[in-house]
Design an enzyme around this catalytic site. Structure first.
Site, short mmCIF file in Angstrom:
data_model
loop_
_atom_site.label_atom_id
_atom_site.label_comp_id
_atom_site.label_asym_id
_atom_site.label_seq_id
_atom_site.Cartn_x
_atom_site.Cartn_y
_atom_site.Cartn_z
N GLN B 31 148.57 21.56 52.14
CA GLN B 31 149.30 22.77 51.77
C GLN B 31 148.68 24.02 52.37
O GLN B 31 147.49 24.04 52.69
CB GLN B 31 149.32 22.92 50.24
CG GLN B 31 149.85 21.73 49.49
CD GLN B 31 149.70 21.82 47.98
OE1 GLN B 31 150.69 21.76 47.28
NE2 GLN B 31 148.50 21.96 47.48
N ASP B 86 144.76 25.54 39.38
CA ASP B 86 144.32 26.91 39.11
C ASP B 86 143.39 27.00 37.89
O ASP B 86 142.72 28.02 37.70
CB ASP B 86 145.54 27.84 38.92
CG ASP B 86 146.47 27.35 37.84
OD1 ASP B 86 146.06 27.28 36.66
OD2 ASP B 86 147.63 27.02 38.15
N ASP B 137 144.28 11.92 44.28
CA ASP B 137 145.71 11.72 44.10
C ASP B 137 146.00 11.30 42.65
O ASP B 137 145.61 10.21 42.23
CB ASP B 137 146.17 10.63 45.08
CG ASP B 137 147.67 10.37 44.99
OD1 ASP B 137 148.33 10.89 44.06
OD2 ASP B 137 148.18 9.62 45.84
N ASP B 156 150.95 19.06 35.38
CA ASP B 156 151.06 20.47 35.79
C ASP B 156 151.24 20.47 37.30
O ASP B 156 150.34 20.84 38.05
CB ASP B 156 149.78 21.20 35.37
CG ASP B 156 149.82 22.68 35.70
OD1 ASP B 156 150.89 23.17 36.12
OD2 ASP B 156 148.77 23.33 35.57
N GLY B 157 152.41 20.01 37.73
CA GLY B 157 152.64 19.83 39.16
C GLY B 157 153.46 20.96 39.74
O GLY B 157 153.96 21.84 39.04
N ASP B 159 156.75 22.07 42.36
CA ASP B 159 158.14 21.65 42.43
C ASP B 159 158.25 20.30 43.15
O ASP B 159 157.32 19.90 43.85
CB ASP B 159 158.96 22.71 43.18
CG ASP B 159 158.86 24.08 42.51
OD1 ASP B 159 158.90 24.14 41.27
OD2 ASP B 159 158.72 25.09 43.24
N PRO B 163 153.56 17.52 48.24
CA PRO B 163 152.72 16.51 47.59
C PRO B 163 153.10 16.23 46.15
O PRO B 163 152.73 15.21 45.60
CB PRO B 163 151.30 17.09 47.69
CG PRO B 163 151.47 18.53 48.02
CD PRO B 163 152.78 18.68 48.70
#
Lengths: 280, 280
Positions: B31, B86, B137, B156-157, B159, B163
């Protein structure tokens, strides 16, 4: 070939909609009025560069402004709407069979004209015989109206700038309290407790100087990109959670967003709001 | 000298923040990661051009993801967080004294690195001895974890693109159900029932194929400019409204948004959602 139409807030955030067609543009003595077609929300009413309402999400705002008051006021026979030029508020009001007369006072005839022509799914009750539509100054109308002449007053105003500014004054609220029946209910849009928090709290403080019971409530208003929107239920003595079950059952059969669970949930105070209101 | 940073959604809407400073920019294998300073929301984490979280409004999202599960799960001893780079989610988890171990599996070490350096008010629990932080992962971690080895799983992914895509699959949810204790609770962010409604309903349908009890709940997430955000509480048998009063009382003393009234209110289903879920 499409363009972005951005609403800019305090030069800090902007919310943009891709516009596919401009349907209406005009200028009254008071405001610049536009209707644009967007991919996201269908047709959108824009006043002085601010997104006001849209075909595809207006129900959140209008249902939440109208129904909590209309299912809790002891009587709904005489309703006054101040503002609401797009017609969505009186549409929701007139769904209640207990309403005998709905007086609507909108200051800008151009907003009604543009909405009647281009937002036909928003204002669907213009021809209801119970509607008494007047183009004029709502503040003056309320100041001159007879005491105790309405059972419910709904304020569907713009933000506290431009012609809507006086709608956030204590003097106006005092007249609203005067024209309401003793057990009448006043409901109004009261801005966002998140992105316009100072205005939200100022409205609460001002209302509390006039009404004994003041209860803000919350819900989504996607077009305003504010995280959360608020309305406020104000009265001398009406419990906003004591809804008439028959009226709720009838209205929730036809609403898109509002129902009895949403009604109750809307009055839950987030921690920050509760703490702040305690020191107001 | 400041510039707009716009998040564009499907080329239909955009939400822009005035950026005063760029604090971090980097690219991992997975990312593009940035941290920018904004006037509206303070520091904002941006991944692949999408606003993820911000100093000034992250509490809405993190409190609502974490606390409904943590006050309803019969045990909170062993918590697994998938994603959450975060640090806001584990911060809220570790406020619960019943948590003995919180395993966090974030796929992108660069997100943790950028957040630890620049979002110090979001991730405040990095040094808690109960935190077991792993960079790897999450899908693979869950597939390989022992059955019934966690009491709560929080997803807590991002959209469902990039990944985060596999985090919305039935296969992943089946492994989550397997690694949960029989009376364990799974909570996840589940997109917006308004602006990303198809994804919201697809998540509900997929979860219902795996969990007996699936309850979406709603709240604001201002940074996502979606009108309303959702999370979902899924389990074999746990009533999401049957919260432990002692845990609620303890946590609502320190939260900014969440409290017992907000908890109950969040599970109210708007009419459109209720009707749509009936035909899912």
């Amino acid at each position: 070939m499409t363009e972005w139409y951005d609403e800019v807030y305090r030069d800090r955030t902007r919310y943009g909609l891709r516009v596919t067609r401009r349907l209406f543009e005009g200028r009254s003595d008071l405001q610049h009025v536009e209707v644009v077609e967007t991919e996201q929300w269908g047709r959108v009413l824009v006043i002085d560069g601010i997104f006001m309402t849209s075909e595809k999400e207006e129900h959140f705002y209008h249902e939440m402004l109208v129904h909590p008051a209309l299912v809790t006021a002891p009587s709904t026979a005489r309703v006054l709407v101040v503002g609401g030029g797009d017609g969505g508020t009186v549409r929701e009001v007139l769904r209640h069979p207990g309403v005998e007369r709905c007086t609507m006072v909108e200051i800008d005839g151009l907003v009604v004209e543009a909405s009647r022509a281009h937002l036909t799914t928003v204002g669907t009750a213009w021809d209801d015989p119970r509607l008494d539509l007047r183009i004029g100054d709502g503040i003056r109308f309320v100041a001159e109206a007879d005491s105790a002449s309405f059972d419910v007053v709904l304020l569907d105003g713009t933000d506290p700038v431009g012609p809507g500014e006086g709608l956030f004054d204590e003097a106006f609220y005092r007249h609203v309290a005067r024209v309401l029946a003793p057990d009448g209910v006043f409901a109004l849009q009261s801005e966002s407790p998140i992105v316009t928090a100072p205005v939200f709290y100022e409205i609460q403080e001002t209302l509390r100087r006039v009404f004994r019971r003041v209860h803000p409530y919350f819900g989504p208003a996607p077009l305003y990109s504010a995280g959360l929107w608020s309305w406020t239920h104000a009265s001398r003595s009406v419990d906003p959670l004591a809804a008439d079950p028959a009226r709720v059952e009838r209205i929730e059969a036809v609403t898109k967003h509002y129902n009895r669970a949403v009604h109750r949930a809307a009055f839950a105070l987030p921690n920050e709001v509760r703490r702040q209101l305690e020191v107001c």
